[in-house]
Design a protein around this motif. Structure first.
Motif, PDB file in Angstrom:
ATOM      1  N   ASP A 110       0.833  -1.199   0.000  1.00 26.67           N
ATOM      2  CA  ASP A 110       0.000   0.000   0.000  1.00 26.67           C
ATOM      3  C   ASP A 110       0.871   1.254   0.000  1.00 26.67           C
ATOM      4  O   ASP A 110       0.624   2.199  -0.751  1.00 26.67           O
ATOM      5  CB  ASP A 110      -0.934   0.012   1.216  1.00 26.67           C
ATOM      6  N   ASP A 111       1.923   1.244   0.821  1.00 27.21           N
ATOM      7  CA  ASP A 111       2.827   2.399   0.871  1.00 27.21           C
ATOM      8  C   ASP A 111       3.537   2.604  -0.462  1.00 27.21           C
ATOM      9  O   ASP A 111       3.579   3.702  -1.002  1.00 27.21           O
ATOM     10  CB  ASP A 111       3.895   2.202   1.968  1.00 27.21           C
ATOM     11  N   LEU A 112       4.084   1.506  -1.013  1.00 32.35           N
ATOM     12  CA  LEU A 112       4.791   1.624  -2.288  1.00 32.35           C
ATOM     13  C   LEU A 112       3.829   2.044  -3.391  1.00 32.35           C
ATOM     14  O   LEU A 112       4.179   2.815  -4.280  1.00 32.35           O
ATOM     15  CB  LEU A 112       5.459   0.296  -2.654  1.00 32.35           C
ATOM     16  N   GLY A 113       2.608   1.535  -3.301  1.00 38.98           N
ATOM     17  CA  GLY A 113       1.589   1.863  -4.302  1.00 38.98           C
ATOM     18  C   GLY A 113       1.303   3.354  -4.329  1.00 38.98           C
ATOM     19  O   GLY A 113       0.953   3.909  -5.370  1.00 38.98           O
ATOM     20  N   LYS A 114       1.439   3.998  -3.202  1.00 40.30           N
ATOM     21  CA  LYS A 114       1.196   5.447  -3.168  1.00 40.30           C
ATOM     22  C   LYS A 114       2.347   6.224  -3.810  1.00 40.30           C
ATOM     23  O   LYS A 114       2.160   7.324  -4.293  1.00 40.30           O
ATOM     24  CB  LYS A 114       1.013   5.914  -1.713  1.00 40.30           C
ATOM     25  N   ARG A 115       3.543   5.627  -3.818  1.00 43.48           N
ATOM     26  CA  ARG A 115       4.700   6.350  -4.357  1.00 43.48           C
ATOM     27  C   ARG A 115       4.986   6.026  -5.823  1.00 43.48           C
ATOM     28  O   ARG A 115       5.371   6.907  -6.595  1.00 43.48           O
ATOM     29  CB  ARG A 115       5.945   6.009  -3.528  1.00 43.48           C
ATOM     30  N   CYS A 116       4.837   4.793  -6.183  1.00 47.84           N
ATOM     31  CA  CYS A 116       5.210   4.351  -7.532  1.00 47.84           C
ATOM     32  C   CYS A 116       4.341   5.044  -8.581  1.00 47.84           C
ATOM     33  O   CYS A 116       3.139   5.177  -8.421  1.00 47.84           O
ATOM     34  CB  CYS A 116       5.016   2.832  -7.615  1.00 47.84           C
ATOM     35  N   ILE A 117       4.978   5.519  -9.672  1.00 51.46           N
ATOM     36  CA  ILE A 117       4.218   6.186 -10.731  1.00 51.46           C
ATOM     37  C   ILE A 117       4.047   5.276 -11.958  1.00 51.46           C
ATOM     38  O   ILE A 117       3.685   5.728 -13.038  1.00 51.46           O
ATOM     39  CB  ILE A 117       4.868   7.518 -11.140  1.00 51.46           C
ATOM     40  N   GLU A 118       4.328   4.002 -11.789  1.00 50.87           N
ATOM     41  CA  GLU A 118       4.104   2.997 -12.835  1.00 50.87           C
ATOM     42  C   GLU A 118       4.821   3.320 -14.140  1.00 50.87           C
ATOM     43  O   GLU A 118       4.294   3.095 -15.216  1.00 50.87           O
ATOM     44  CB  GLU A 118       2.599   2.836 -13.094  1.00 50.87           C
ATOM     45  N   CYS A 119       6.046   3.849 -14.048  1.00 48.25           N
ATOM     46  CA  CYS A 119       6.772   4.208 -15.264  1.00 48.25           C
ATOM     47  C   CYS A 119       7.402   2.991 -15.927  1.00 48.25           C
ATOM     48  O   CYS A 119       7.745   3.030 -17.103  1.00 48.25           O
ATOM     49  CB  CYS A 119       7.849   5.240 -14.950  1.00 48.25           C
ATOM     50  N   GLY A 120       7.589   1.917 -15.165  1.00 48.28           N
ATOM     51  CA  GLY A 120       8.142   0.696 -15.745  1.00 48.28           C
ATOM     52  C   GLY A 120       9.652   0.666 -15.892  1.00 48.28           C
ATOM     53  O   GLY A 120      10.219  -0.316 -16.358  1.00 48.28           O
ATOM     54  N   ARG A 121      10.334   1.737 -15.483  1.00 50.82           N
ATOM     55  CA  ARG A 121      11.793   1.764 -15.666  1.00 50.82           C
ATOM     56  C   ARG A 121      12.501   0.621 -14.945  1.00 50.82           C
ATOM     57  O   ARG A 121      13.475   0.085 -15.434  1.00 50.82           O
ATOM     58  CB  ARG A 121      12.361   3.077 -15.144  1.00 50.82           C
ATOM     59  N   CYS A 122      12.005   0.271 -13.767  1.00 57.34           N
ATOM     60  CA  CYS A 122      12.646  -0.792 -12.999  1.00 57.34           C
ATOM     61  C   CYS A 122      12.544  -2.132 -13.723  1.00 57.34           C
ATOM     62  O   CYS A 122      13.224  -3.084 -13.359  1.00 57.34           O
ATOM     63  CB  CYS A 122      12.018  -0.892 -11.615  1.00 57.34           C
ATOM     64  N   THR A 123      11.688  -2.218 -14.732  1.00 54.23           N
ATOM     65  CA  THR A 123      11.596  -3.472 -15.480  1.00 54.23           C
ATOM     66  C   THR A 123      12.500  -3.448 -16.706  1.00 54.23           C
ATOM     67  O   THR A 123      13.114  -4.440 -17.037  1.00 54.23           O
ATOM     68  CB  THR A 123      10.148  -3.753 -15.937  1.00 54.23           C
ATOM     69  N   TYR A 124      12.608  -2.273 -17.362  1.00 52.40           N
ATOM     70  CA  TYR A 124      13.471  -2.200 -18.551  1.00 52.40           C
ATOM     71  C   TYR A 124      14.921  -2.455 -18.173  1.00 52.40           C
ATOM     72  O   TYR A 124      15.651  -3.103 -18.906  1.00 52.40           O
ATOM     73  CB  TYR A 124      13.383  -0.822 -19.224  1.00 52.40           C
ATOM     74  N   VAL A 125      15.359  -1.909 -17.043  1.00 54.74           N
ATOM     75  CA  VAL A 125      16.769  -2.022 -16.680  1.00 54.74           C
ATOM     76  C   VAL A 125      17.090  -3.331 -15.953  1.00 54.74           C
ATOM     77  O   VAL A 125      18.247  -3.638 -15.715  1.00 54.74           O
ATOM     78  CB  VAL A 125      17.233  -0.852 -15.782  1.00 54.74           C
ATOM     79  N   CYS A 126      16.068  -4.088 -15.607  1.00 51.39           N
ATOM     80  CA  CYS A 126      16.313  -5.297 -14.824  1.00 51.39           C
ATOM     81  C   CYS A 126      16.828  -6.425 -15.714  1.00 51.39           C
ATOM     82  O   CYS A 126      16.186  -6.790 -16.693  1.00 51.39           O
ATOM     83  CB  CYS A 126      15.032  -5.757 -14.129  1.00 51.39           C
ATOM     84  N   PRO A 127      17.983  -6.992 -15.389  1.00 52.31           N
ATOM     85  CA  PRO A 127      18.521  -8.075 -16.207  1.00 52.31           C
ATOM     86  C   PRO A 127      17.708  -9.358 -16.079  1.00 52.31           C
ATOM     87  O   PRO A 127      17.936 -10.314 -16.824  1.00 52.31           O
ATOM     88  CB  PRO A 127      19.926  -8.271 -15.638  1.00 52.31           C
ATOM     89  N   CYS A 128      16.771  -9.397 -15.141  1.00 49.18           N
ATOM     90  CA  CYS A 128      15.973 -10.609 -14.930  1.00 49.18           C
ATOM     91  C   CYS A 128      14.512 -10.441 -15.339  1.00 49.18           C
ATOM     92  O   CYS A 128      13.722 -11.357 -15.134  1.00 49.18           O
ATOM     93  CB  CYS A 128      16.036 -11.027 -13.468  1.00 49.18           C
ATOM     94  N   CYS A 129      14.123  -9.298 -15.857  1.00 51.95           N
ATOM     95  CA  CYS A 129      12.744  -9.152 -16.341  1.00 51.95           C
ATOM     96  C   CYS A 129      12.676  -9.675 -17.763  1.00 51.95           C
ATOM     97  O   CYS A 129      13.403  -9.204 -18.636  1.00 51.95           O
ATOM     98  CB  CYS A 129      12.307  -7.690 -16.287  1.00 51.95           C
ATOM     99  N   TYR A 130      11.819 -10.641 -17.972  1.00 51.48           N
ATOM    100  CA  TYR A 130      11.817 -11.313 -19.274  1.00 51.48           C
ATOM    101  C   TYR A 130      10.429 -11.471 -19.872  1.00 51.48           C
ATOM    102  O   TYR A 130      10.241 -12.204 -20.822  1.00 51.48           O
ATOM    103  CB  TYR A 130      12.475 -12.684 -19.144  1.00 51.48           C
ATOM    104  N   CYS A 131       9.420 -10.819 -19.306  1.00 46.55           N
ATOM    105  CA  CYS A 131       8.063 -11.069 -19.802  1.00 46.55           C
ATOM    106  C   CYS A 131       7.843 -10.387 -21.142  1.00 46.55           C
ATOM    107  O   CYS A 131       8.584  -9.498 -21.522  1.00 46.55           O
ATOM    108  CB  CYS A 131       7.032 -10.614 -18.788  1.00 46.55           C
ATOM    109  N   PHE A 132       6.831 -10.829 -21.847  1.00 43.20           N
ATOM    110  CA  PHE A 132       6.602 -10.287 -23.199  1.00 43.20           C
ATOM    111  C   PHE A 132       5.143 -10.424 -23.589  1.00 43.20           C
ATOM    112  O   PHE A 132       4.337 -11.057 -22.915  1.00 43.20           O
ATOM    113  CB  PHE A 132       7.469 -11.024 -24.224  1.00 43.20           C
ATOM    114  N   GLU A 133       4.859  -9.809 -24.709  1.00 42.92           N
ATOM    115  CA  GLU A 133       3.528  -9.916 -25.303  1.00 42.92           C
ATOM    116  C   GLU A 133       3.730 -10.257 -26.768  1.00 42.92           C
ATOM    117  O   GLU A 133       4.649  -9.752 -27.406  1.00 42.92           O
ATOM    118  CB  GLU A 133       2.835  -8.563 -25.142  1.00 42.92           C
ATOM    119  N   ILE A 134       2.875 -11.105 -27.297  1.00 40.19           N
ATOM    120  CA  ILE A 134       2.967 -11.435 -28.716  1.00 40.19           C
ATOM    121  C   ILE A 134       2.082 -10.457 -29.490  1.00 40.19           C
ATOM    122  O   ILE A 134       0.937 -10.239 -29.120  1.00 40.19           O
ATOM    123  CB  ILE A 134       2.511 -12.889 -28.964  1.00 40.19           C
TER     124      ILE A 134
END
Ligand SMILES: Cc1cc2nc3c(=O)[nH]c(=O)nc-3n(C[C@H](O)[C@H](O)[C@H](O)COP(=O)(O)OP(=O)(O)OC[C@H]3O[C@@H](n4cnc5c(N)ncnc54)[C@H](O)[C@@H]3O)c2cc1C
Ligand code: SF4
Ligand code: SF4
Ligand code: SF4
Ligand code: FES
Lengths: 303, 271
Positions: A196-220
């Motif tokens: 809940d606390d993080l949800g109030k701060r995060c702006i859902e920009c997704g940067r933490c996923t682009y730079v993460c060497p372990c994020c691998y999800c995708f869409e076809i």
């Protein structure tokens, strides 16, 4: 290996048709940019339909990643498992020479983070073709980790190397104690307040996923010309769980950031015996609102 | 290496209208061997692809014992399904799958109860078909099917056969002069019915339905471990990698879509 010999090695790769991506200047650092693009581009064609027929479009071009740090090499171990039966990833793997790099000598390589710490025998647990250690001004200490790596050096007539036998991806015990602890905490309790606390701060920009060497999800996705792609997606996008009729299964920012942690520390752990995180800290550095994974993990551990 | 993303060419052998926005298709693979090799379990789904538009996960609605083709029933919901709605006999589609875990195999001494809401009926139809044609033997079979309006009923051409061979309760939320059977919510039908306490219950329908239906069966004394539900989530890969269908520690495409209730009931927002 002297600088002169390094130049020869690079030329050797180029003569054999490899595209050489040179990161030697980054010795001792974790660059802001992860290496996943080289195996899994942000948008990758997987095939096309031509006149109503399926046509394969595998990327079989050859590349060298020259100078990958141990933390990012560790991340490849996750990808190797996730995409073990994936022809597109495997085609990139087959055509990629990986050269690891560390500014410390072999027995002194150390990395410690909230999730994993490397011991002395780190190289025995990583997959690479060649590994370069301790670059002083004009000298690399050279190790081979695969037959391909040995063959390259043999072809060059370079003999001053040591072969390292890969003894499997996991250090006995140590890596996984921290990870198991976090998993159990996440599984047994939702620790709602944290999200809940993080949800109030995060702006859902997704940067933490682009730079993460372990994020691998995708869409076809398909385009109007009949090409089918696989594109990076990320769990902060509102469409991530949206089905026809605008119905979403993940409704709030708090749920999205929970999903991020749950994927990395529960689902990946369950399925691949390693977390979807190697502790590189890129996400913390990239986050515009200062959400720091070290602190979040600490909160989870203390919950 | 088998490419899980490579679809197989298939032809629509027959297209039938069910309602204004729902159609049924008989589909068979262009390559004879693909058709022969195509084996699935009731409750599994395929990814139906239309070039330039994409794919949609759709349940297989025919019996695995039919060898010449398989059947799907599709509601127009977005791009792919709207394109399918315009397709006719002889048109080509691209199929991946079958994917997922279907309904658990019913046993000889099971009392089986099927509960379907709306476009969920086709996903249990393979079991009804198999029962009526002697491929499925259980101690008893009861079916509850509910939809909103008379004009939204699907699979009507089978109703007479099903009613003859098994116990089928069909209900509409809204009255209609053409409708002579039950009217009211599906939960009301279940409340009134006699249900064996050791029944196995298979449920599929719109998201709002699960909680209420499951509560009725629990009230009747059916244990949680006998309740199975097929869940809908956004899907893309179908093989447990892309993350879109993830729910807690489960992947709907691979660990599901059919889940045993007691094994997932603690996952937040699962139903
Ligand atoms: C396991 C399973 C079985 C299903 N069985 C049937 C069935 O038998 N008959 C039927 O009519 N419908 C069924 N659906 C729902 C059907 O998949 C969606 O209506 C369909 O995907 C909508 O696609 P679209 O391209 O027309 O819509 P758009 O809104 O244009 O979809 C865009 C993309 O989002 C995804 N998507 C959208 N809605 C859904 C959804 N509900 N579920 C999963 N992914 C979605 C698809 O990947 C699609 O390519 C099923 C869904 C699941 C998950
Ligand atoms: S620290 Fe952050 S960016 Fe690095 S691997 Fe873990 S989650 Fe990904
Ligand atoms: S954490 Fe989110 S963005 Fe990263 S791989 Fe998992 S679902 Fe994708
Ligand atoms: S980088 Fe920070 S703000 Fe952006 S999505 Fe990640 S946690 Fe949220
Ligand atoms: S649809 Fe990709 S993980 Fe389930």
């Amino acid at each position: 290996m002297t600088n002169r010999e390094m130049e020869k090695l690079i030329k050797h790769f180029e003569d054999k048709g490899y595209m050489v991506h040179n990161f030697l200047h980054q010795a001792g650092k974790i660059p802001w940019h992860p290496f996943k693009d080289y195996f899994f581009p942000p948008k990758q064609q997987i095939f096309k339909y031509e006149k109503g027929k399926y046509i394969e479009t595998l990327d079989n071009s050859k590349q060298v990643l020259l100078g990958v740090n141990v933390v990012d090499l560790k991340a490849f171990q996750l990808w190797d498992q996730v995409y073990a039966r994936d022809p597109y990833y495997q085609a990139r793997l087959k055509n990629t020479i990986i050269v690891g790099l560390s500014s410390a000598p072999k027995d002194k390589i150390a990395y410690k983070s909230f999730i994993l710490s490397f011991g002395k025998d780190v190289l025995e647990h990583l997959r690479f073709d060649l590994f370069l250690c301790a670059p002083t001004k004009n000298n690399y200490h050279c190790y081979t980790g695969s037959e391909d790596g040995q063959k390259i050096l043999d072809d060059l007539g370079y003999k001053d190397y040591e072969h390292i036998n890969f003894i499997g991806p996991f250090h006995e015990g140590q890596l996984d104690k921290a990870a198991i602890d976090i998993r159990e905490k996440l599984k047994n309790r939702e620790v709602k307040k944290i999200w809940d606390d993080l949800g109030k701060r995060c702006i859902e920009c997704g940067r933490c996923t682009y730079v993460c060497p372990c994020c691998y999800c995708f869409e076809i996705t398909d385009d109007e010309k009949g090409n089918r792609y696989r594109e990076w997606s990320n769990c902060f996008q509102h469409e991530f769980s949206e089905v026809a009729g605008d119905h979403k299964f993940i409704h709030s920012t708090a749920q999205r950031i929970f999903f991020y942690y749950y994927h990395k520390f529960v689902r990946d752990m369950d399925k691949y015996n390693m977390p979807g995180c190697v502790g590189c800290n890129r996400c913390s550095n990239a986050c515009p609102v200062g959400i720091d994974i070290n602190k979040v993990i600490k909160q989870i551990k203390e919950s | 290496m088998k490419n899980e993303y490579q679809p197989k060419e298939a032809i629509i052998k027959k297209a039938m209208k069910e309602t204004d926005d729902i159609n049924t298709y008989w589909i068979s693979f262009l390559n004879k061997k693909d058709q022969e090799d195509f084996w699935f379990e009731p409750g599994q789904f395929v990814q139906v692809g239309v070039p330039k538009l994409g794919e949609a996960p759709i349940s297989i609605s025919s019996s695995p014992h039919i060898e010449s083709h398989f059947e799907i029933t599709v509601r127009e919901a977005g791009r792919v399904t709207k394109a399918l709605a315009k397709m006719k006999k002889g048109d080509k589609v691209f199929i991946r799958g079958p994917f997922g875990k279907g309904w658990p195999k019913p046993q000889l001494d099971d009392h089986l109860v099927l509960v379907a809401g709306g476009i969920g009926l086709p996903a249990v139809k393979p079991l009804l078909d198999d029962f009526c044609h002697g491929y499925l033997q259980v101690k008893s079979l009861q079916t509850f099917y509910g939809t909103t309006h008379f004009d939204k009923l699907v699979c009507m051409r089978y109703f007479d056969l099903w009613r003859k061979e098994t116990e089928v309760h069909i209900t509409l939320d809204n009255q209609d002069p053409r409708w002579k059977a039950d009217v009211g919510l599906i939960t009301e039908l279940i409340k009134k019915a006699k249900i064996y306490k050791d029944s196995k219950v298979f449920i599929i329908g719109p998201p709002v339905m699960y909680k209420f239906v499951i509560a009725e069966f629990l009230k009747k004394g059916v244990p949680e471990k006998n309740i199975f539900m097929s869940l809908e989530r956004k899907m893309s890969c179908g093989v447990g990698v892309c993350q879109h269908c993830a729910c807690g520690d489960k992947y709907t495409c691979k660990d599901g879509p059919v889940f045993r209730y007691d094994r997932v009931k603690d996952i937040p927002d699962i139903i």
